[in-house]
Design an enzyme around this catalytic site. Structure first.
Site, PDB file in Angstrom:
ATOM      1  N   ASP A 148       0.814  -1.210   0.000  1.00 12.28           N
ATOM      2  CA  ASP A 148       0.000   0.000   0.000  1.00 12.28           C
ATOM      3  C   ASP A 148       0.852   1.267   0.000  1.00 12.28           C
ATOM      4  OD1 ASP A 148      -2.936   1.207   0.864  1.00 12.28           O
ATOM      5  OD2 ASP A 148      -1.292   2.234   1.870  1.00 12.28           O
ATOM      6  N   GLY A 169      -9.867  -3.750  -1.807  1.00 13.87           N
ATOM      7  CA  GLY A 169     -10.774  -4.751  -1.260  1.00 13.87           C
ATOM      8  C   GLY A 169     -12.218  -4.470  -1.604  1.00 13.87           C
ATOM      9  N   THR A 203      -5.305   2.481  -0.097  1.00 12.23           N
ATOM     10  CA  THR A 203      -5.261   1.769  -1.368  1.00 12.23           C
ATOM     11  C   THR A 203      -5.673   0.318  -1.188  1.00 12.23           C
ATOM     12  OG1 THR A 203      -3.412   3.209  -1.992  1.00 12.23           O
ATOM     13  CG2 THR A 203      -3.864   1.314  -3.402  1.00 12.23           C
ATOM     14  N   ASP A 204      -5.201  -0.314  -0.121  1.00 12.29           N
ATOM     15  CA  ASP A 204      -5.631  -1.679   0.192  1.00 12.29           C
ATOM     16  C   ASP A 204      -7.139  -1.742   0.420  1.00 12.29           C
ATOM     17  OD1 ASP A 204      -3.304  -3.158  -0.022  1.00 12.29           O
ATOM     18  OD2 ASP A 204      -2.724  -2.858   2.058  1.00 12.29           O
ATOM     19  N   ILE A 205      -7.657  -0.797   1.201  1.00 17.15           N
ATOM     20  CA  ILE A 205      -9.088  -0.797   1.519  1.00 17.15           C
ATOM     21  C   ILE A 205      -9.917  -0.603   0.251  1.00 17.15           C
ATOM     22  CG2 ILE A 205     -10.913   0.394   2.770  1.00 17.15           C
ATOM     23  CD1 ILE A 205      -9.045  -1.144   4.588  1.00 17.15           C
TER      24      ILE A 205
END
Length: 407
Positions: free
Chosen positions: A142, A179, A174-176
């Site tokens: 991220d 997802g 960015t990860d969230i």
């Protein structure tokens, strides 16, 4: 309440955040999510502490993204483990994985291999850079993607200001976002499968997502050709729309139109600003922000945050405080909306998690079981779905193919 994804079974072979966040979202919507982990150590984030849940070695990081799942410890480096995954895939609708591009091919667990077993499988791959392209082989994190994808160039104080340097967001956004996009894509694929009977391979890349959520800033650049610069807490297209100091802290003022600006000027006792050609329209205020903002700052610094908030809210000027997390979870609106989610926990009696913000017909979507212990459900899942007896399970445990009983 019957949840919308009841009857859908997901094999979640992902770890850390983007993939697990996707799996948790599906679990909150009612899907049965089976989390596949390394038998010895499990998801990397199990060790990402402190903080730990009191009296346990369960990290807060792991707890944030894994509620509503059942954990099965399987060693996919073994031939027997690979076969267990294939057998589980035959009983599932969706598979989520975030290995490096091509990383599961050597195990025979790539999409092309599993499609033979389960033609209507929806297979979601999450990587840093996608399944193709010059960076496809790279690992993506991220923090790196926030930098490469432009977010950090837009976040932080301007060059030359105190502390002026590119800054990452305080949460792995960015990860969230990846997802959430992945969960959205899976829902679309499930609908398409219902119409056609066919599955498919979803290719999610963190870099694609980061570029995709640059939103107005990306269009500012693509439209004008000018590279946006860091503005701290100011907005590139709206003025005044930023943090201001008060006598005892800070407050946020977000004036979104000229009518709100006129009311803001009345509260400040500067009604003449609303008719000044330099400030009367938002485009003018953007052009003359360097003139207007210092004067606003000087006035707002004369009184307390609570005093300004009360007066501005009464006048219909959008504004708000900057809360630390203790104040967030004690906020009456947050409490009313149930965003602190207490769930029963086998070791501590209760664990407090963060609720899913989605409501349907007044009911909040949220899984009702806590994040699992490593391998907690290995025997349960393998016996229920694959019909393995205790003798077979004991042999798999002895050979290190699986972990079980919360080991």
């Amino acid at each position: 309440m019957r949840k919308p994804l009841e009857g859908i079974r997901v094999l979640d072979m992902s770890r850390v955040l983007a993939g697990p966040w996707c799996g948790q979202q599906l679990a909150d919507m009612g899907a049965e999510v089976i989390k596949v982990e390394r038998p010895d150590s499990g998801d990397d984030t199990r060790a990402w502490g402190p903080p730990w849940l009191a009296g346990t070695r369960e990290s807060a990081y792991f707890l944030s993204a894994n509620r509503g799942k059942r954990s099965v410890g399987v060693n996919i480096a073994s031939l027997e483990g690979q076969q267990l995954i294939r057998d589980l895939v035959s009983q599932c609708d969706v598979l989520i994985e975030n290995f490096k591009a091509g990383g599961l091919k050597s195990y025979g667990l790539d999409y092309a291999s599993l499609k033979v077993i389960k033609p209507d499988l929806i297979y979601c791959s999450i990587t840093g850079f996608g399944q193709d392209g010059p960076y496809a082989h790279r690992a993506g994190y991220d923090f790196i993607i926030q930098g490469m994808g432009g977010l950090m160039s837009l976040t932080g104080q301007p060059d030359g200001a105190p502390g002026g340097e590119p800054m990452k967001a305080g949460v792995a956004l960015t990860d969230i976002f990846t997802g959430m996009y992945a969960a959205n894509a899976i829902l679309a694929a499930l609908w398409e499968r219902k119409r056609t009977g066919e599955g498919g391979h979803i290719d999610m890349a963190l870099l694609d997502v980061q570029v995709g959520v640059l939103a107005n800033q990306a269009l500012n650049y693509l439209t004008s050709g000018e590279v946006p610069r860091r503005l701290g807490n100011a907005h590139p297209n709206i003025v005044p729309y930023q943090v201001f100091p008060s006598a005892d802290g800070h407050l946020i003022v977000t004036v979104g139109n000229d009518g709100q600006f006129r009311r803001f000027c009345q509260v400040l006792g500067c009604e003449e600003w609303a008719d000044d050609p330099r400030f009367a329209t938002n485009s003018a205020r953007v052009a003359y922000r360097d003139v207007l903002i210092p004067d606003i700052s000087q006035l707002l610094a004369m009184r307390s945050t609570d005093n300004w908030l009360a007066e501005l809210e009464t006048a219909g000027v959008p504004c708000g405080p900057i809360n630390t997390l203790d104040k967030v979870f004690d906020d009456p609106q947050v409490r009313h909306r149930g965003m602190r989610l207490p769930l029963p926990h086998p070791k501590t009696g209760q664990v407090d998690l963060v609720g899913n913000p989605i409501r349907i017909d007044g009911q909040r979507l949220a899984a009702d079981t806590p994040p699992p212990a490593l391998g907690e459900h290995s025997e349960e899942v393998l016996s229920q779905l694959l019909g393995l007896d205790e003798e077979t399970l004991a042999g798999l445990r002895k050979r290190g193919v699986i972990s079980g009983s919360g080991s």
